[in-house]
Motif scaffolding. Structure first.
Motif, short mmCIF file in Angstrom:
data_model
loop_
_atom_site.label_atom_id
_atom_site.label_comp_id
_atom_site.label_asym_id
_atom_site.label_seq_id
_atom_site.Cartn_x
_atom_site.Cartn_y
_atom_site.Cartn_z
N VAL A 1 0.80 -1.26 0.05
CA VAL A 1 -0.17 -0.14 0.00
C VAL A 1 0.90 1.27 -0.04
O VAL A 1 1.94 1.47 0.82
CB VAL A 1 -0.80 -0.09 1.44
CG1 VAL A 1 -1.70 1.40 1.27
CG2 VAL A 1 -1.90 -1.08 1.17
N SER B 1 1.05 5.27 0.38
CA SER B 1 0.06 6.27 1.06
C SER B 1 0.89 7.66 0.50
O SER B 1 1.99 7.97 0.33
CB SER B 1 0.47 6.35 2.65
OG SER B 1 -0.21 5.46 3.40
N ASP C 1 -4.65 6.08 0.15
CA ASP C 1 -3.86 4.82 0.51
C ASP C 1 -4.26 4.23 -0.92
O ASP C 1 -5.57 3.97 -1.40
CB ASP C 1 -4.50 4.10 1.44
CG ASP C 1 -3.90 4.74 2.77
OD1 ASP C 1 -2.93 5.29 2.87
OD2 ASP C 1 -4.35 4.58 3.86
#
Length: 85
Positions: free
Chosen positions: A20, A22, A32
């Motif tokens: 993921v 960010s 995200d």
């Protein structure tokens, strides 16, 4: 696969991903994002997969969908395999 709660056999059908990320985009709120492998990698031709997750494929108010359109979709879900998957 031990420790996977019975989901191990499904891993052969899932997409490879890096994790993921960010990030923010010029003053907007943080996002995200799931980082997936390029699906065109190593393919000469592609097919479209429309993957549905969950029991309902439509909800009123989601993405501007009206109550009537959501009701219509719930009727379709009731006569397709969406209701038993």
């Amino acid at each position: 696969i031990p420790g996977m709660g019975g989901l191990g056999p499904m891993f052969g059908f899932t997409l490879e991903y890096a994790g993921v990320l960010s990030t923010t985009d010029q003053g907007q709120k943080p996002r995200d994002m799931l980082v997936l492998r390029n699906l065109r990698d190593g393919c000469s031709s592609l097919r479209l997969l429309d993957i549905k997750i969950g029991q309902k494929t439509a909800s009123a108010g989601w993405q501007g969908k009206s109550r009537l359109a959501a009701l219509r979709q719930s009727l379709i879900d009731g006569v397709t395999n969406s209701s038993c998957e």
